[in-house]
Design an enzyme around this catalytic site. Structure first.
Site, PDB file in Angstrom:
ATOM      1  N   LYS A   1       4.533  -0.777   5.111  1.00  0.00           N
ATOM      2  CA  LYS A   1       4.835   0.529   5.729  1.00  0.00           C
ATOM      3  C   LYS A   1       5.872   0.403   6.822  1.00  0.00           C
ATOM      4  O   LYS A   1       6.668   1.303   7.033  1.00  0.00           O
ATOM      5  CB  LYS A   1       3.577   1.111   6.389  1.00  0.00           C
ATOM      6  CG  LYS A   1       2.599   1.718   5.460  1.00  0.00           C
ATOM      7  CD  LYS A   1       1.501   2.411   6.231  1.00  0.00           C
ATOM      8  CE  LYS A   1       0.664   1.489   7.100  1.00  0.00           C
ATOM      9  NZ  LYS A   1      -0.134   0.511   6.389  1.00  0.00           N
TER      10      LYS A   1
ATOM     11  N   LYS B   1       8.537  -1.360   7.156  1.00  0.00           N
ATOM     12  CA  LYS B   1       9.934  -1.278   6.712  1.00  0.00           C
ATOM     13  C   LYS B   1      10.290   0.163   6.305  1.00  0.00           C
ATOM     14  O   LYS B   1      11.339   0.676   6.676  1.00  0.00           O
ATOM     15  CB  LYS B   1      10.161  -2.228   5.536  1.00  0.00           C
ATOM     16  CG  LYS B   1      11.535  -2.069   4.959  1.00  0.00           C
ATOM     17  CD  LYS B   1      11.818  -2.930   3.760  1.00  0.00           C
ATOM     18  CE  LYS B   1      12.926  -2.278   2.955  1.00  0.00           C
ATOM     19  NZ  LYS B   1      13.434  -3.105   1.887  1.00  0.00           N
TER      20      LYS B   1
ATOM     21  N   ALA C   1      -3.789  -2.115  13.781  1.00  0.00           N
ATOM     22  CA  ALA C   1      -2.629  -2.188  12.892  1.00  0.00           C
ATOM     23  C   ALA C   1      -1.643  -3.240  13.382  1.00  0.00           C
ATOM     24  O   ALA C   1      -1.625  -3.581  14.557  1.00  0.00           O
ATOM     25  CB  ALA C   1      -1.934  -0.830  12.849  1.00  0.00           C
ATOM     26  N   GLY C   2      -0.844  -3.720  12.478  1.00  0.00           N
ATOM     27  CA  GLY C   2       0.197  -4.669  12.872  1.00  0.00           C
ATOM     28  C   GLY C   2       1.438  -4.411  12.037  1.00  0.00           C
ATOM     29  O   GLY C   2       1.374  -4.425  10.816  1.00  0.00           O
ATOM     30  N   HIS C   3       2.541  -4.108  12.678  1.00  0.00           N
ATOM     31  CA  HIS C   3       3.793  -3.822  11.969  1.00  0.00           C
ATOM     32  C   HIS C   3       4.859  -4.792  12.451  1.00  0.00           C
ATOM     33  O   HIS C   3       5.084  -4.897  13.652  1.00  0.00           O
ATOM     34  CB  HIS C   3       4.315  -2.407  12.293  1.00  0.00           C
ATOM     35  CG  HIS C   3       3.419  -1.314  11.828  1.00  0.00           C
ATOM     36  ND1 HIS C   3       3.577  -0.017  12.236  1.00  0.00           N
ATOM     37  CD2 HIS C   3       2.390  -1.320  10.975  1.00  0.00           C
ATOM     38  CE1 HIS C   3       2.652   0.731  11.650  1.00  0.00           C
ATOM     39  NE2 HIS C   3       1.920  -0.043  10.886  1.00  0.00           N
TER      40      HIS C   3
ATOM     41  N   THR D   1      -2.076  -8.939  12.739  1.00  0.00           N
ATOM     42  CA  THR D   1      -2.953  -8.770  13.903  1.00  0.00           C
ATOM     43  C   THR D   1      -3.910  -9.943  14.065  1.00  0.00           C
ATOM     44  O   THR D   1      -4.165 -10.399  15.166  1.00  0.00           O
ATOM     45  CB  THR D   1      -3.735  -7.439  13.776  1.00  0.00           C
ATOM     46  OG1 THR D   1      -2.785  -6.387  13.698  1.00  0.00           O
ATOM     47  CG2 THR D   1      -4.640  -7.193  14.968  1.00  0.00           C
TER      48      THR D   1
ATOM     49  N   LYS E   1       7.758  -4.911  -2.337  1.00  0.00           N
ATOM     50  CA  LYS E   1       7.510  -6.319  -2.711  1.00  0.00           C
ATOM     51  C   LYS E   1       7.502  -6.577  -4.210  1.00  0.00           C
ATOM     52  O   LYS E   1       6.850  -7.511  -4.682  1.00  0.00           O
ATOM     53  CB  LYS E   1       6.193  -6.781  -2.072  1.00  0.00           C
ATOM     54  CG  LYS E   1       6.319  -6.926  -0.549  1.00  0.00           C
ATOM     55  CD  LYS E   1       5.198  -7.732   0.008  1.00  0.00           C
ATOM     56  CE  LYS E   1       5.581  -8.495   1.251  1.00  0.00           C
ATOM     57  NZ  LYS E   1       4.520  -9.336   1.778  1.00  0.00           N
TER      58      LYS E   1
HETATM   59  P1  IMP Z   1     -11.276  -2.030  12.064  1.00  0.00           P
HETATM   60  O1  IMP Z   1     -10.217  -1.022  11.780  1.00  0.00           O
HETATM   61  O2  IMP Z   1     -10.852  -3.089  13.048  1.00  0.00           O
HETATM   62  O3  IMP Z   1     -12.587  -1.394  12.413  1.00  0.00           O
HETATM   63  O4  IMP Z   1     -11.548  -2.835  10.694  1.00  0.00           O
HETATM   64  C1  IMP Z   1     -12.115  -2.211   9.552  1.00  0.00           C
HETATM   65  C2  IMP Z   1     -11.480  -2.738   8.272  1.00  0.00           C
HETATM   66  O5  IMP Z   1     -10.132  -2.297   8.206  1.00  0.00           O
HETATM   67  C3  IMP Z   1     -11.423  -4.266   8.159  1.00  0.00           C
HETATM   68  O6  IMP Z   1     -11.576  -4.628   6.801  1.00  0.00           O
HETATM   69  C4  IMP Z   1     -10.025  -4.599   8.635  1.00  0.00           C
HETATM   70  O7  IMP Z   1      -9.568  -5.824   8.108  1.00  0.00           O
HETATM   71  C5  IMP Z   1      -9.261  -3.413   8.049  1.00  0.00           C
HETATM   72  N1  IMP Z   1      -8.027  -3.115   8.788  1.00  0.00           N
HETATM   73  C6  IMP Z   1      -7.909  -2.479   9.959  1.00  0.00           C
HETATM   74  N2  IMP Z   1      -6.613  -2.346  10.293  1.00  0.00           N
HETATM   75  C7  IMP Z   1      -5.899  -2.868   9.288  1.00  0.00           C
HETATM   76  C8  IMP Z   1      -4.499  -2.966   9.036  1.00  0.00           C
HETATM   77  O8  IMP Z   1      -3.640  -2.522   9.795  1.00  0.00           O
HETATM   78  N3  IMP Z   1      -4.157  -3.586   7.864  1.00  0.00           N
HETATM   79  C9  IMP Z   1      -5.081  -4.032   6.981  1.00  0.00           C
HETATM   80  N4  IMP Z   1      -6.390  -3.934   7.170  1.00  0.00           N
HETATM   81  C10 IMP Z   1      -6.802  -3.362   8.313  1.00  0.00           C
END
Ligand code: IMP
Length: 426
Positions: free
Chosen positions: A15, A17, A38-40, A299, A330
């Protein structure tokens, strides 16, 4: 054109990109749900930037980036992100935070950590950023919002309600540290300073003006449809609504200003954390996808589980996510693959039935097997292709087959991490 960009699988679809590309064209960018889970990763100005909550559109001059009311904010994480951007001389004058956004307090991260460590089979594999507990308290109406930090009276009144409940829970349910009012007030004073330059008390006029002046709005989602608290693989989900519909609620605009919802999906599937994943590959093919696709979390650094493209969940994501088109990323990961599979149905091993609609009771997924359709690979490097018609025939056939199954057009094809490695398919 006002667009929502939403992950269509389990997050990490690339997302960043697509959002970055579309942000060039937008005036106002609003992150509408989630938090620093989230991690971008965005490469710009010759540097790699890792974003968690702040819209990456901040890297473009003159954009307004709003962290919307639907988000949850861990102040310390926000501060670290701000400091990182300041160190790179990024102009933050366009950054705004909704006063209605929820604050993640220390007890939220502590409860998240405790719950994960003690959940046994119920472990979700969260990012331990306090996301679930913060949303829980918001819904229980015992949460703090950014605006509370700036009214001593409100904060004091709220804490008189919140702390007795919270401390009772912390002590009796979780056996965790409790908090005094003075301690929390001191913490809130610190938080008020962190957010002060960015809080947009006049958010109503910001949104009104943007609408009236026909500004282009980009709604930035995090996570993905299959992690949506209503529609995802519940309970193995996050605690917010990444689906297109979440953009209306989490931004302050409602649904009427949205023209398009672009769902970002990888040409295969990945997932971090626990939860069902019918097309998961635990063999050498899965490992190749993981290696070639560099599938490790931004993250948490966790390796991502990999599997073939799951058209059953994707068809579902097109529906519940409200997608108007798909950005497929990808696809170049398959350049060296002889064959590529697509999961078109699930077979129930209990009775031999096949399902092409997504079965929502995930506790039955252990009985499901993927039914695959196999496509010939294209056996050539496509990372330099810029026009749809220049893609190898087998690659185009694969994409067109996906469109047919999903009944949704693919508008963007990404063939590499750079901005230029993008094909706009009209
Ligand atoms: P939480 O959002 O930290 O409560 O995690 C709940 C679930 O969502 C877990 O399986 C996390 O690995 C997944 N998750 C949360 N944020 C992300 C993201 O940005 N990318 C992928 N998985 C995520």
């Amino acid at each position: 054109m006002n667009r929502v960009v939403v992950g269509a699988q389990w997050g990490d679809e690339g997302k960043a990109k697509i959002t970055d590309l579309l942000a060039q064209d937008a005036d106002l960018i609003i992150r509408y749900q989630g938090g620093c889970n989230a991690g971008h990763t965005v490469v710009a100005h010759g540097k790699t930037f890792k974003f968690h909550l702040i819209p990456s559109g901040i890297l473009y001059k003159g954009k307004t980036c709003l962290i919307g009311n639907g988000t949850v904010i861990l102040p310390e994480s926000f501060q670290t992100e701000i400091e990182g951007l300041k160190a790179e001389n990024i102009d933050l004058s366009g950054l705004k935070v909704s006063p209605l956004a929820a604050i993640t307090m220390p007890w939220h991260t502590e409860v998240d950590g405790y719950s994960e460590s003690n959940a046994g089979k119920g472990k979700i594999g969260t990012t331990k950023k306090g996301i679930g507990p913060t949303y829980t308290d918001k819904m229980q109406r015992i949460g703090l919002r950014i605006e509370d930090l700036y009214s001593k009276e409100t904060l004091s009144e709220k804490l008189d309600v919140i702390l007795p409940i919270k401390n009772k829970q912390l002590k009796e349910v979780y056996n965790l540290k409790t908090y005094t009012k003075d301690e929390v007030l001191a913490l809130c004073e610190k938080y008020a300073e962190i957010f002060r330059p960015y809080v947009c008390f006049d958010w109503q006029n910001l949104l009104r003006d943007a609408k009236r002046e026909g500004k282009k709005i980009l709604f930035e989602g995090a996570q993905g449809v299959m992690l949506d608290v209503d529609f995802g693989t519940y309970p193995f989900v996050t605690s917010s609504n990444p689906v297109g519909g979440g953009a209306g609620i989490g931004s302050g605009y409602g649904p009427t200003v949205i023209d398009e919802v672009i769902g970002v999906a990888k040409a295969y599937c990945t997932r971090v954390g626990e939860g069902p994943f019918v097309s998961e590959l635990t063999d050498a093919v899965g490992k190749s996808i993981q290696d070639i696709g560099h599938e490790f979390g931004v993250t948490t650094g966790r390796p991502r589980r990999c599997g073939w493209f799951d058209a059953v969940t994707m068809k579902y994501a097109c529906l519940v996510g409200g997608l108007t088109s798909i950005a497929l990323t990808k696809i170049d990961v398959f350049d060296t693959f002889d064959e590529i599979k697509v999961c078109t149905a699930y077979k129930d091993t209990r009775n031999g039935e096949t399902y092409t609609s997504y079965p929502t009771d995930v506790y039955t997924h252990k009985y499901l097997e993927p039914v695959y359709e196999t496509h010939k690979g294209w056996g050539e490097d496509i990372t330099a292709v810029r026009k749809y018609e220049d893609l190898p025939e087998n690659c185009r056939k694969y994409l067109e087959r996906l469109e047919q199954i999903l009944e949704t057009p693919i508008s963007i094809v990404s063939v590499g991490p750079d901005r230029e490695q993008t094909i706009f398919k009209v």
